[in-house]
Design an enzyme around this catalytic site. Structure first.
Site, PDB file in Angstrom:
ATOM      1  N   GLY A 198       0.801  -1.223   0.000  1.00 37.88           N
ATOM      2  CA  GLY A 198       0.000   0.000   0.000  1.00 37.88           C
ATOM      3  C   GLY A 198       0.831   1.268   0.000  1.00 37.88           C
ATOM      4  O   GLY A 198       2.015   1.237  -0.328  1.00 37.88           O
ATOM      5  N   HIS A 224       2.120   4.410  -5.199  1.00 35.31           N
ATOM      6  CA  HIS A 224       2.673   5.498  -6.016  1.00 35.31           C
ATOM      7  C   HIS A 224       2.790   4.979  -7.447  1.00 35.31           C
ATOM      8  O   HIS A 224       2.406   3.830  -7.733  1.00 35.31           O
ATOM      9  CB  HIS A 224       4.015   5.946  -5.434  1.00 35.31           C
ATOM     10  CG  HIS A 224       4.974   4.822  -5.175  1.00 35.31           C
ATOM     11  ND1 HIS A 224       5.517   4.057  -6.182  1.00 35.31           N
ATOM     12  CD2 HIS A 224       5.443   4.298  -4.007  1.00 35.31           C
ATOM     13  CE1 HIS A 224       6.308   3.135  -5.667  1.00 35.31           C
ATOM     14  NE2 HIS A 224       6.269   3.242  -4.347  1.00 35.31           N
ATOM     15  N   HIS A 274       4.131   1.419  -8.199  1.00 38.00           N
ATOM     16  CA  HIS A 274       3.141   0.341  -8.088  1.00 38.00           C
ATOM     17  C   HIS A 274       2.205   0.351  -9.307  1.00 38.00           C
ATOM     18  O   HIS A 274       1.853  -0.700  -9.846  1.00 38.00           O
ATOM     19  CB  HIS A 274       2.267   0.536  -6.832  1.00 38.00           C
ATOM     20  CG  HIS A 274       3.017   0.476  -5.541  1.00 38.00           C
ATOM     21  ND1 HIS A 274       3.182   1.568  -4.724  1.00 38.00           N
ATOM     22  CD2 HIS A 274       3.634  -0.553  -4.908  1.00 38.00           C
ATOM     23  CE1 HIS A 274       3.858   1.220  -3.641  1.00 38.00           C
ATOM     24  NE2 HIS A 274       4.152  -0.059  -3.722  1.00 38.00           N
ATOM     25  N   GLN A 284      15.022  -8.693  -3.666  1.00 39.22           N
ATOM     26  CA  GLN A 284      13.721  -9.345  -3.434  1.00 39.22           C
ATOM     27  C   GLN A 284      13.297 -10.147  -4.667  1.00 39.22           C
ATOM     28  O   GLN A 284      12.748 -11.246  -4.545  1.00 39.22           O
ATOM     29  CB  GLN A 284      12.669  -8.286  -3.102  1.00 39.22           C
ATOM     30  CG  GLN A 284      11.260  -8.826  -2.962  1.00 39.22           C
ATOM     31  CD  GLN A 284      10.330  -7.786  -2.380  1.00 39.22           C
ATOM     32  OE1 GLN A 284      10.200  -7.676  -1.174  1.00 39.22           O
ATOM     33  NE2 GLN A 284       9.667  -7.028  -3.231  1.00 39.22           N
ATOM     34  N   MET A 329      10.935   6.043  -6.707  1.00 36.70           N
ATOM     35  CA  MET A 329       9.702   6.157  -5.925  1.00 36.70           C
ATOM     36  C   MET A 329       9.665   5.067  -4.862  1.00 36.70           C
ATOM     37  O   MET A 329      10.081   3.933  -5.105  1.00 36.70           O
ATOM     38  CB  MET A 329       8.496   6.037  -6.846  1.00 36.70           C
ATOM     39  CG  MET A 329       8.365   7.230  -7.745  1.00 36.70           C
ATOM     40  SD  MET A 329       6.774   7.259  -8.554  1.00 36.70           S
ATOM     41  CE  MET A 329       7.011   8.710  -9.570  1.00 36.70           C
ATOM     42  N   SER A 330       9.164   5.439  -3.690  1.00 42.16           N
ATOM     43  CA  SER A 330       9.073   4.495  -2.583  1.00 42.16           C
ATOM     44  C   SER A 330       8.023   5.013  -1.609  1.00 42.16           C
ATOM     45  O   SER A 330       7.909   6.229  -1.408  1.00 42.16           O
ATOM     46  CB  SER A 330      10.427   4.408  -1.872  1.00 42.16           C
ATOM     47  OG  SER A 330      10.278   3.813  -0.599  1.00 42.16           O
ATOM     48  N   ARG A 367       8.229   4.823   1.419  1.00 45.78           N
ATOM     49  CA  ARG A 367       8.953   5.424   2.546  1.00 45.78           C
ATOM     50  C   ARG A 367       9.341   6.883   2.271  1.00 45.78           C
ATOM     51  O   ARG A 367       9.613   7.626   3.199  1.00 45.78           O
ATOM     52  CB  ARG A 367      10.194   4.613   2.895  1.00 45.78           C
ATOM     53  CG  ARG A 367       9.863   3.297   3.569  1.00 45.78           C
ATOM     54  CD  ARG A 367      11.106   2.614   4.096  1.00 45.78           C
ATOM     55  NE  ARG A 367      10.770   1.458   4.910  1.00 45.78           N
ATOM     56  CZ  ARG A 367      10.552   0.246   4.431  1.00 45.78           C
ATOM     57  NH1 ARG A 367      10.629   0.026   3.135  1.00 45.78           N
ATOM     58  NH2 ARG A 367      10.240  -0.755   5.249  1.00 45.78           N
TER      59      ARG A 367
END
Ligand code: AMP
Length: 290
Positions: free
Chosen positions: A31, A34, A37, A155, A186-187, A189
């Site tokens: 979630g 941005h 995603h 990952q 983009m993240s 966080r």
């Protein structure tokens, strides 16, 4: 877009779609969505008939309790963004739907060296948690294709390994990193950075670019030192700067353009830990390889 909170209801719906021959594309997220995603959602829409997105902030992959508690949540805005960008199904489970028996004594995956280096070394248990949740999500959705971002380079390698260790009949599709106009990856966080930190955060991309530009002519050792200086000038506390083999993620001492390579950085801007990488695919064409 249909929203499901329970795996049973989700599966009933997806089974009907699969029986009609639909290809299912799946985008797992935590979630605070941005454009990074959203690119995954768009790629999934192009390649598949039905796009399922999940939003679940998975407790088992956070080695730092504070990081988990402070992870940004913006469900109404996320729903709006997904509806505007062609997602068909949102799976928004409660922890009990993913971990009905709780999160103690969960299964362990043999990730070999992959979980001992880089993110694995800095965040003990993180990749076990990623595998625990992705395995459960894949059981719930049983997608044909799984879409993930190169932003989380290691990952992707871990999930490739998970797919080999399990029986899921799913292909992994990796999408490029989406950046802000100045280059910052983009993240979710990034939302926790204040205005000054946000400006300084660009240092991580500058350091990566500095290494990339210098690579054919300068030693990696010197380039890493210079990248370290760039990061500290931008007030970063450096966790690691590495150049690695793109498949095994083993550290490399020198650059070979015939080899798929990746430069990876993790560093703290204030309290926020950011990661980024540049993938340098082999510049030697397959026909030129012996
Ligand atoms: P997260 O919500 O951070 O767990 O990320 C969900 C998926 O989005 C993962 O596959 C990430 O690699 C991917 N992702 C996150 N940020 C970006 C980005 N800037 N560009 C492309 N993919 C991303």
């Amino acid at each position: 877009m249909l929203l499901f909170k329970r795996q049973n209801d989700l599966q009933k719906h997806l089974n009907v779609q699969k029986n009609s021959g639909y290809r299912i594309g799946f985008v797992p997220t935590m979630g605070a969505l941005h454009q990074g995603h959203i690119q995954l959602v768009k790629e999934a829409s192009k390649a598949c008939d039905l796009v399922v997105v999940s939003i679940f902030v998975n407790p088992t992959q956070f080695n730092d309790k504070k990081d988990f508690e402070r992870y940004p949540v913006s469900i109404p805005a996320d729903i709006q963004l997904l509806e505007q960008n062609g997602a068909d199904v949102l799976y928004l489970p409660e922890p009990a739907d993913i971990y009905p028996d709780g999160i103690q004594a969960l299964e362990h995956y043999d990730l070999g060296n992959l979980e001992k280096i880089l993110e694995g070394a800095s965040r003990p248990g993180h990749f076990q948690g990623v595998c625990q949740v992705v395995n459960r999500l894949l059981h719930a959705v049983q997608p044909h294709s799984l879409f993930m971002g190169r932003k989380d380079f290691q990952q992707c390698a871990v999930i490739r390994r998970l797919l080999r260790l399990t029986t899921h009949n799913t292909e992994l599709i990796i999408c490029d990193t989406v950046r802000e106009s100045d280059g910052l990856a983009m993240s979710s966080r990034n939302r926790r950075l204040n205005a000054r930190e946000r400006e300084l955060a660009l240092g991580i991309f500058k350091a990566l670019q500095h290494i990339q530009k210098g690579l054919p002519h300068h030693s990696i050792e010197n380039l890493k030192k210079e990248a370290y200086t760039i990061l500290t000038e931008h007030q970063f506390r450096v966790d690691y700067i590495e150049m690695a083999h793109a498949q095994t993620l083993e550290s490399l001492e020198s650059y070979d353009p015939a080899q798929d390579t990746v430069i990876l950085i993790a560093a703290f801007q204030g309290e926020i830990r950011l990661i980024d990488n540049l993938f340098l695919p082999s510049t030697v064409s397959l026909s030129g390889k012996h």
